[in-house]
Design a protein around this motif. Structure first.
Motif, short mmCIF file in Angstrom:
data_model
loop_
_atom_site.label_atom_id
_atom_site.label_comp_id
_atom_site.label_asym_id
_atom_site.label_seq_id
_atom_site.Cartn_x
_atom_site.Cartn_y
_atom_site.Cartn_z
N ALA A 131 -0.34 5.55 12.79
CA ALA A 131 -1.49 5.12 13.60
C ALA A 131 -1.03 4.29 14.80
CB ALA A 131 -2.46 4.31 12.73
N LEU A 132 -0.04 3.45 14.57
CA LEU A 132 0.50 2.63 15.66
C LEU A 132 1.09 3.53 16.75
CD1 LEU A 132 1.44 -0.16 16.82
CD2 LEU A 132 3.56 0.17 15.54
N LYS A 187 0.87 -1.18 0.00
CA LYS A 187 0.00 0.00 0.00
C LYS A 187 0.90 1.23 0.00
CE LYS A 187 -0.93 -0.81 4.94
NZ LYS A 187 -1.99 -1.03 5.93
N TYR A 192 3.18 7.51 6.05
CA TYR A 192 4.47 7.46 6.79
C TYR A 192 5.29 8.70 6.50
CZ TYR A 192 9.31 6.04 7.73
OH TYR A 192 10.61 6.00 8.15
N VAL A 250 5.61 -4.46 10.72
CA VAL A 250 4.62 -3.38 10.61
C VAL A 250 4.86 -2.63 9.30
CG1 VAL A 250 3.63 -1.33 11.69
CG2 VAL A 250 4.56 -3.16 13.14
N HIS A 251 3.80 -2.50 8.50
CA HIS A 251 3.92 -1.72 7.26
C HIS A 251 4.15 -0.26 7.63
CE1 HIS A 251 3.09 0.03 3.37
NE2 HIS A 251 3.18 -1.19 2.85
N ARG A 252 5.06 0.39 6.92
CA ARG A 252 5.40 1.77 7.27
C ARG A 252 4.19 2.70 7.21
NH1 ARG A 252 10.86 3.05 7.90
NH2 ARG A 252 12.15 1.21 7.66
N ALA A 253 3.25 2.40 6.34
CA ALA A 253 2.05 3.24 6.24
C ALA A 253 1.24 3.22 7.54
CB ALA A 253 1.18 2.77 5.08
N ASP A 254 1.40 2.14 8.32
CA ASP A 254 0.63 2.00 9.56
C ASP A 254 1.36 2.57 10.78
OD1 ASP A 254 -1.48 0.69 8.29
OD2 ASP A 254 -0.48 -1.26 8.46
N TYR A 277 8.30 -2.27 5.05
CA TYR A 277 7.98 -2.60 6.43
C TYR A 277 9.08 -2.09 7.37
CZ TYR A 277 3.91 -5.59 5.70
OH TYR A 277 2.66 -6.05 5.43
N THR A 334 -3.83 -5.68 14.67
CA THR A 334 -4.26 -4.68 13.70
C THR A 334 -3.15 -4.33 12.71
OG1 THR A 334 -5.57 -3.76 15.49
CG2 THR A 334 -5.42 -2.43 13.49
N TYR A 335 -1.94 -4.17 13.23
CA TYR A 335 -0.88 -3.63 12.38
C TYR A 335 0.31 -4.57 12.20
CZ TYR A 335 -3.32 0.74 13.49
OH TYR A 335 -4.27 1.72 13.65
#
Lengths: 554, 101
Positions: free
Chosen positions: A388-389, A301, A306, A381-385, A331, A362-363
């Motif tokens: 939020a994390l 994604k 990020y 963890v995907h960097r896009a998340d 990631y 979730t992440y």
């Protein structure tokens, strides 16, 4: 994620049933303490200063969210609402009551966990790189091998009464994050000239009262030979190790007293005899285990969230310290700090455990790790998340941006809990962290590992701390000895003792003098404390440490 | 020359909770250090420890710990015993929760 087989599950249940009956017989007076003690220790139950302590194995530091939630439930139901993650990637509960322990073990069995071989003279929980399966620099995930070792060593009839406890650590990366050189057996994955993965085998390392950096017994061991070779080492130690003196019983002393060459010759001889007996069954099992450790289904994604978040200085600071490179560049490996300034290193409340479990789901592809540095890792963890994390961690006190910095301190429970301790460790860590937070110096200081043990057994790994602190009892007063220049990586070095120790209320000042001396003497901010120490040697640091102390005393 | 005997209390951990307990003059196990029997005589101390050791179904690991008289009863001498009598320093858990220690 690897799930235990029916055989494992049945074994754990049977052990819970046995121990439940043993506890009942202790309580009704049928068993004396002398009879009960070895039984409770076989099940990880210690008696500490103020209460019992239950040590629970987290094999190679890997937890799933369901297990983490169960630990939270146990903490709230039968303990004081928190758990303590240790330098052996285990978790300890400090306040269980004896009649409740069978219920706790049963609740652990419900999620495939147990306390077997977390005490006693057996092969203990096998530890591994906490970035296993995720790190960019990794050759292979070391956990299948760790799981193979766990299955082999669990209830191994030959190795239930070794001369002393036995600890194995594995890393799948040439960059050692598992302190393999300070273990009874250390396994560091490397490639040979033909590019095949195998292990550099280290034997007889250890900290404690006789610290030793383990020598290499085999430069390159093909992966397929791992189990027979480890069995040969442990069997040789079992025969040769000293049982006359507890302080000389660890394999490091066996190797040292017999000499590495003799020890190696005996191991090789034994290995040649053992290897044919394995007949490939271990490799078939390993292949099966490896399938269970398949990497997660990575998602693709856009990284825009990020990159946008990097303009936020708070997120940026956290990203700079708490993220490590993942083998998938989209990631990151996230380290959740359990070292909020002033908190107890390695402790997590039940609420924090539940949040970390939720966030892993979730992440983080439902994976959690416990690091030997007493933090929790979300390995995928995907960097896009990440924004939020980070936002979710923050209100729970879990977003401290200090991984690898001066407040990311390892501290054993020390005399606040442990019967073996000679001084406290936790409040020393708390005060140092708070001091450097107040001074706002921690990011300027850069990479710095402070490790604190409350006795010479060195659970806090003080010998391999850049600054090591050892708490002792000097004539009925807590006294702290400082070592400098220790290193727990693949270039492991034991720290140098500086000189006379410091009183409990002098330690933080002493650390500050060392750190200020470093800041003055470093070439530039890119020269780390350890590099500066290696360049200059101990003398200028000692003089900063003691001259000023003398001046204050005068 | 043998060392001069210093006053002692008999202490152990309770079997069920693991909490620190002290032997009182009337043979109870008290959770409070100041209620302990302060034993000034070495021979009596050894006897009291033997008594305590026989109570294996109530306590674990009894031993003699150094103590001194205080205004409210015996007080611990060594810092380890002071921590045992109080609780850990990082949380207000243990005895300090319920007692003014």
């Amino acid at each position: 994620m690897y799930d235990y087989t029916d055989f494992d599950a049945a074994f754990v249940r049977e052990r819970v049933a046995q121990f439940s009956a043993q506890v009942a017989r202790r309580i009704d007076g049928s068993l004396t303490e002398e009879e009960f003690r070895p039984l409770r220790l076989m099940n990880g139950l210690y008696l500490q200063l103020h209460a019992y302590m239950l040590r629970i194995a987290v094999p190679y530091g890997t937890l799933n969210p369901r297990q983490m939630r169960q630990l939270a439930m146990i903490a709230e139901t039968w303990d004081r609402g928190y758990g303590h993650f240790t330098t052996r990637q285990n978790i300890q509960f400090n306040w269980p009551k004896l009649p409740d322990v069978p219920k706790i073990l049963s609740a652990l069995a419900d999620v495939g966990m147990h306390s077997i071989q977390t005490s006693g003279n057996t092969i203990r929980n096998v530890t591994a790189d906490h970035f296993a399966g995720a790190a960019a620099d990794e050759i292979e995930d070391p956990r299948p091998v760790a799981e193979l070792l766990r299955q082999w060593s669990t209830d191994h009839p030959e190795f239930q009464f070794l001369p002393r406890k036995f600890k194995i650590a594995v890393t799948g990366s040439p960059n050692d994050r598992a302190v393999t050189r300070a273990h009874d057996i250390g396994l560091r994955m490397i490639r040979n000239d033909r590019g095949e993965p195998g292990f550099e085998v280290i034997v007889g390392g250890g900290l404690g009262r006789t610290p030793m950096i383990g020598p290499v017994i085999r430069d390159f061991l093909p992966k397929a030979d791992l189990l027979p070779y480890c069995e040969a080492i442990v069997a040789t130690y079992n025969m040769l190790g000293r049982r006359d003196n507890k302080f000389k019983a660890r394999i490091k002393i066996t190797v040292f007293e017999n000499g590495l060459d003799k020890f190696r010759a005996l191991v090789e001889e034994r290995f040649q005899a053992l290897r044919p007996q394995f007949g490939g069954a271990d490799q078939a099992l390993l292949a099966e285990i490896e399938r269970a450790f398949a990497p997660p289904d990575y998602v693709q994604k856009p990284l825009a969230p990020y990159h946008a978040a990097l303009t936020d200085p708070v997120f940026r600071a956290w990203a700079d310290t708490n993220l490590s490179p993942h083998k998938n560049p989209d990631y990151a490996v996230v380290s959740i700090s359990l070292k909020a300034h002033g908190e107890t290193p390695g402790n997590a409340s039940a609420a924090q455990m539940r949040l970390m479990a939720d966030l892993a789901e979730t992440y983080g592809h439902s994976e959690l790790r416990v690091s030997h540095e007493q933090n929790i890792i979300l390995p995928h963890v995907h960097r896009a998340d990440l924004p939020a994390l980070h936002a979710a961690l923050k209100p729970a006190g879990l977003a401290t941006a200090n991984i690898g910095l001066i407040s990311d301190i390892i501290a054993c429970p020390g005399m606040d809990y442990c019967t073996l301790a000679t001084a406290r460790a936790i409040p020393v860590a708390q005060e140092i962290a708070q001091r450097f937070d107040a001074l706002k110096l921690e990011h300027e200081i850069g990479p710095m590992k402070i490790k604190i043990s409350g006795c010479i057994n060195a659970c806090g790994h003080h010998h391999v701390g850049h600054i090591g602190i050892l708490g002792l009892d000097r004539a009925g007063v807590e006294n702290y000895q400082i070592t400098l220049g220790g290193d727990g990586t693949e270039d492991a070095v034991l720290g140098d003792k500086t000189g006379p120790g410091f009183a409990y209320d002098e330690v933080t000042d002493a650390v500050e003098r060392i750190v200020r001396a470093y800041l003055e003497m470093r070439h530039d901010p890119s020269e780390t404390f350890l590099a500066t120490y290696r360049r200059l040697g101990p003398a200028p640091f000692k003089s900063a440490l003691y001259q000023e102390a003398d001046a204050n005393a005068a | 020359m043998s060392r001069k005997f210093t006053p002692k209390v008999v202490t152990a951990n309770a079997l069920l909770e693991g909490d620190v307990v002290y032997l009182t003059a009337d043979n109870r196990w008290s959770r409070v250090h100041s209620e302990a029997e302060l034993i000034e005589d070495e021979a009596i101390a050894e006897l009291r420890l033997l008594d305590a050791s026989a109570r294996d179904s109530e306590v674990v690991g009894p031993y003699l710990a150094e103590a001194r008289p205080g205004p409210n009863g015996p007080e611990p001498v060594h810092f380890r015993e002071a921590f045992r009598a109080r609780g850990p320093s990082n949380y207000p858990h243990g005895k300090q929760e319920t007692q003014n220690v």
